[in-house]
Write an enzyme that holds these catalytic residues in place. Structure first.
Site, short mmCIF file in Angstrom:
data_model
loop_
_atom_site.label_atom_id
_atom_site.label_comp_id
_atom_site.label_asym_id
_atom_site.label_seq_id
_atom_site.Cartn_x
_atom_site.Cartn_y
_atom_site.Cartn_z
N GLU A 160 40.23 47.09 31.17
CA GLU A 160 38.94 46.39 31.17
C GLU A 160 38.42 46.15 32.60
O GLU A 160 37.93 45.08 32.94
CB GLU A 160 39.03 45.09 30.36
CG GLU A 160 39.32 45.40 28.89
CD GLU A 160 38.95 44.31 27.92
OE1 GLU A 160 37.99 43.57 28.15
OE2 GLU A 160 39.64 44.22 26.89
N ILE A 209 42.56 54.37 23.88
CA ILE A 209 41.76 53.46 23.05
C ILE A 209 42.66 52.55 22.19
O ILE A 209 43.39 53.01 21.31
CB ILE A 209 40.74 54.24 22.18
CG1 ILE A 209 39.94 55.21 23.07
CG2 ILE A 209 39.82 53.26 21.44
CD1 ILE A 209 39.23 54.58 24.26
N GLN A 233 63.14 38.34 39.36
CA GLN A 233 64.05 38.13 40.50
C GLN A 233 64.97 36.94 40.25
O GLN A 233 66.18 37.01 40.51
CB GLN A 233 63.21 37.91 41.78
CG GLN A 233 64.01 37.97 43.06
CD GLN A 233 64.56 39.38 43.34
OE1 GLN A 233 64.07 40.36 42.78
NE2 GLN A 233 65.59 39.46 44.16
N ILE A 234 64.41 35.87 39.71
CA ILE A 234 65.21 34.67 39.45
C ILE A 234 66.27 34.96 38.37
O ILE A 234 67.37 34.43 38.42
CB ILE A 234 64.28 33.49 39.06
CG1 ILE A 234 63.57 32.99 40.31
CG2 ILE A 234 65.05 32.37 38.36
CD1 ILE A 234 62.48 31.98 40.07
N GLY A 250 70.20 40.27 37.57
CA GLY A 250 70.44 41.48 36.76
C GLY A 250 69.94 41.32 35.35
O GLY A 250 69.42 42.28 34.75
N ARG A 305 71.50 28.33 35.15
CA ARG A 305 72.35 29.29 35.86
C ARG A 305 73.05 28.61 37.05
O ARG A 305 72.37 28.00 37.90
CB ARG A 305 71.49 30.46 36.35
CG ARG A 305 72.20 31.45 37.23
CD ARG A 305 73.11 32.34 36.44
NE ARG A 305 73.69 33.40 37.27
CZ ARG A 305 74.72 34.12 36.88
NH1 ARG A 305 75.28 33.94 35.69
NH2 ARG A 305 75.20 35.06 37.67
N ALA A 339 36.03 59.82 32.82
CA ALA A 339 35.14 58.66 32.95
C ALA A 339 35.92 57.39 32.66
O ALA A 339 36.09 57.01 31.51
CB ALA A 339 33.94 58.78 32.00
N THR A 380 39.60 47.78 36.58
CA THR A 380 40.73 47.61 37.50
C THR A 380 40.43 46.48 38.49
O THR A 380 39.29 46.01 38.60
CB THR A 380 40.96 48.90 38.32
OG1 THR A 380 39.79 49.13 39.12
CG2 THR A 380 41.21 50.11 37.42
C1 LIG Z 1 47.02 50.48 27.57
C2 LIG Z 1 45.58 50.74 27.85
C3 LIG Z 1 44.62 50.32 26.94
C4 LIG Z 1 43.27 50.62 27.15
N1 LIG Z 1 42.34 50.29 26.18
C5 LIG Z 1 41.07 50.77 26.30
C6 LIG Z 1 40.13 50.65 25.21
O1 LIG Z 1 40.42 50.06 24.15
N2 LIG Z 1 38.88 51.19 25.37
C7 LIG Z 1 38.52 51.85 26.49
O2 LIG Z 1 37.39 52.33 26.55
N3 LIG Z 1 39.38 51.98 27.55
C8 LIG Z 1 40.64 51.47 27.46
N4 LIG Z 1 41.53 51.62 28.50
C9 LIG Z 1 41.10 52.32 29.71
C10 LIG Z 1 41.01 51.44 30.95
O3 LIG Z 1 39.94 50.55 30.85
C11 LIG Z 1 40.90 52.40 32.15
O4 LIG Z 1 42.17 52.99 32.31
C12 LIG Z 1 40.47 51.70 33.42
O5 LIG Z 1 39.13 51.27 33.32
C13 LIG Z 1 40.60 52.59 34.66
O6 LIG Z 1 40.04 53.84 34.45
P1 LIG Z 1 40.89 55.17 34.81
O7 LIG Z 1 42.20 55.04 34.12
O8 LIG Z 1 40.07 56.35 34.52
O9 LIG Z 1 41.15 55.06 36.35
P2 LIG Z 1 40.17 55.58 37.52
O10 LIG Z 1 38.78 55.13 37.27
O11 LIG Z 1 40.39 57.04 37.72
O12 LIG Z 1 40.75 54.81 38.78
C14 LIG Z 1 41.90 55.24 39.50
C15 LIG Z 1 42.08 54.30 40.68
O13 LIG Z 1 40.95 54.41 41.55
C16 LIG Z 1 40.39 53.13 41.78
N5 LIG Z 1 38.94 53.25 41.93
C17 LIG Z 1 38.07 53.83 41.08
N6 LIG Z 1 36.82 53.74 41.58
C18 LIG Z 1 36.91 53.08 42.75
C19 LIG Z 1 35.97 52.66 43.74
N7 LIG Z 1 34.66 52.88 43.58
N8 LIG Z 1 36.42 52.02 44.83
C20 LIG Z 1 37.74 51.77 45.00
N9 LIG Z 1 38.68 52.15 44.11
C21 LIG Z 1 38.26 52.78 42.98
C22 LIG Z 1 40.75 52.33 40.54
O14 LIG Z 1 40.69 50.94 40.79
C23 LIG Z 1 42.16 52.83 40.28
O15 LIG Z 1 43.06 52.14 41.11
C24 LIG Z 1 42.87 51.28 28.33
C25 LIG Z 1 43.85 51.68 29.26
C26 LIG Z 1 45.18 51.44 29.02
C27 LIG Z 1 46.20 51.95 30.01
#
Ligand SMILES: Cc1cc2nc3c(=O)[nH]c(=O)nc-3n(C[C@H](O)[C@H](O)[C@H](O)COP(=O)(O)OP(=O)(O)OC[C@H]3O[C@@H](n4cnc5c(N)ncnc54)[C@H](O)[C@@H]3O)c2cc1C
Length: 384
Positions: free
Chosen positions: A367, A158, A340-341, A344, A272, A131, A369
């Site tokens: 928070e 988290i 890029q700028i 290396g 540079r 989820a 995607t």
């Molecule tokens: C470093 C880090 C810190 C985080 N901190 C927290 C936190 O404190 N608390 C918390 O609860 N979560 C946290 N997260 C989780 C983060 O919010 C989720 O990773 C994010 O919401 C995406 O969920 P998922 O990883 O399950 O990807 P998925 O939901 O599996 O998505 C995979 C891909 O499918 C795409 N996708 C999904 N549904 C659709 C759709 N309907 N249409 C088109 N494309 C879609 C997504 O955009 C993504 O590109 C954190 C994540 C990271 C990496």
């Protein structure tokens, strides 16, 4: 470059954070990143400066400011160190804000003072292995038994969940079924140290190395019934509201990151020498830098507009989604161009642009995607 009308207090806050970022945070950033260590003394200093209490009333230990002020501080920190900026963002917007918004008076009095002074942190447990974007697919459960919630399940990614000052995690859990046969999702406060609640080892991440991120597991973790946060069955809706606000703060962080990349790239291009002249004399480079400035300016306007709407009590959901989408793209594009700028050198971790290059990707994922932001915007257009 200013984007919006800032009050004298806001200007002063931005200046104070910038100075702190340059003098205290930036010199520590490389080592913190290299060793994957959150510098707790820096967190404590941020607490002493009142940054964790910015958008909360003084009666709970806050500074009596607003969300705009918080975002100004986050932008200022994101310019030099995204890990430190996300620690503040998550500490306030994901840790303390759910308690402030949805907690009862007893919970607020008991939990907020330490969170708002940076003496404690709290995590926000929404995402699970099955989820993420589809956060309503929560499988974690909490059932009442003898006056206690018994929590079972797991959460992943988290932030701030396993630091030495983390006090608790608020988790969404299925607590029953609604009259319409849907999942009833509620929010439960689970204190760290609760038997059956395990903070698993930290992730090996691509970026945000100094930020604290863990998977969590719950096996018959029992907490008092009074640890329900907000109304039973409103957990999912409440968390979505928290995420709307959080997107503005992530947009501010991303704006800061984009600005950090721009400043570094301007400086490097002027120093540079290539083919007998400063790199900055080449129009191709000038146009790249101009594009970077365009992105920072647009991103800043977007988050500031959303934050002003939020603080005025007006609807801001779509504007927050636009701000997050715009600013995270800006951060990613600026990190790529700055690297890029730098040539290396840009691939060497000792240069901050290299860290921004690794760090910025998550801005398009956490928070909500970029695709989720597009869905929110499309819904507002009535086409999704
Ligand atoms: C470093 C880090 C810190 C985080 N901190 C927290 C936190 O404190 N608390 C918390 O609860 N979560 C946290 N997260 C989780 C983060 O919010 C989720 O990773 C994010 O919401 C995406 O969920 P998922 O990883 O399950 O990807 P998925 O939901 O599996 O998505 C995979 C891909 O499918 C795409 N996708 C999904 N549904 C659709 C759709 N309907 N249409 C088109 N494309 C879609 C997504 O955009 C993504 O590109 C954190 C994540 C990271 C990496």
């Amino acid at each position: 470059m200013d984007s919006y009308d800032l009050s004298d207090d806001e200007r002063e806050l931005a200046g104070m954070v910038r100075e702190f970022a340059d003098e205290v945070v930036a010199p520590r950033a490389y080592e913190a990143d290299r060793t994957h260590t959150l510098p707790m003394d820096v967190v404590a200093q941020m607490g002493a400066m009142g940054l964790f209490g910015l958008p909360f009333p003084e009666e709970y230990g806050g500074q009596g400011g607003d969300y705009f002020a918080l975002c100004l501080a986050i932008e200022g920190l994101g310019r030099v160190d995204q890990s430190i900026a996300i620690t503040l963002e998550a500490g306030v917007s994901l840790g303390a804000m759910p308690v402030f918004r949805f907690g009862n008076e007893e919970q607020k009095q008991r939990l907020l003072p330490d969170l708002l002074t940076g003496n404690a942190l709290a995590g926000f447990g929404l995402t699970e292995p099955e989820a993420g974007s589809d956060a309503g697919a929560t499988r974690t459960t909490a059932r009442l038994d003898g006056g206690e919630w018994v929590v079972n399940g797991s959460k992943q990614f988290i932030t701030n969940s396993g630091t030495e000052i983390t006090r608790f995690v608020t988790v969404t859990a299925v607590t029953g079924e609604t009259a319409e046969g849907r999942k009833e999702i509620s929010t439960i406060i689970v204190p760290n140290g609760t038997p059956g609640f395990t903070v698993e080892p930290a992730y090996d991440k691509v970026g945000w190395h100094a930020s604290d991120t863990h998977p969590l597991t719950f096996q018959d973790a029992r907490v008092p019934e009074a640890n329900l946060l907000g109304e039973r069955g409103r957990g999912f809706a409440n968390f979505l509201h928290i995420l709307d606000e959080g997107r503005i703060a992530i947009a501010a962080l991303a704006t800061g990151a984009g600005e950090g990349c721009l400043e570094a790239a301007v400086d490097y291009a002027q120093k540079r020498t290539v083919f007998g002249d400063a790199l900055s004399t080449r129009q191709g480079i000038q146009f790249m830098l101009a594009r970077m400035q365009q992105r920072v300016h647009t991103a800043r306007l977007a988050w500031q507009h959303a934050a002003r709407l939020r603080d005025a009590g007006k609807p801001f959901k779509t504007e927050a989604a636009i701000a997050k989408l715009t600013a995270s793209d800006a951060a990613m594009d600026n990190a790529r161009d700055a690297t890029q700028i730098f040539g290396g050198n840009g691939f060497m971790n000792e240069y901050p642009v290299a860290r921004h290059y690794r760090d910025s990707k998550i801005l398009e994922i956490g928070e909500g995607t970029s695709e989720v932001q597009l869905l929110v915007i499309a819904r507002a257009l009535g086409v999704a």
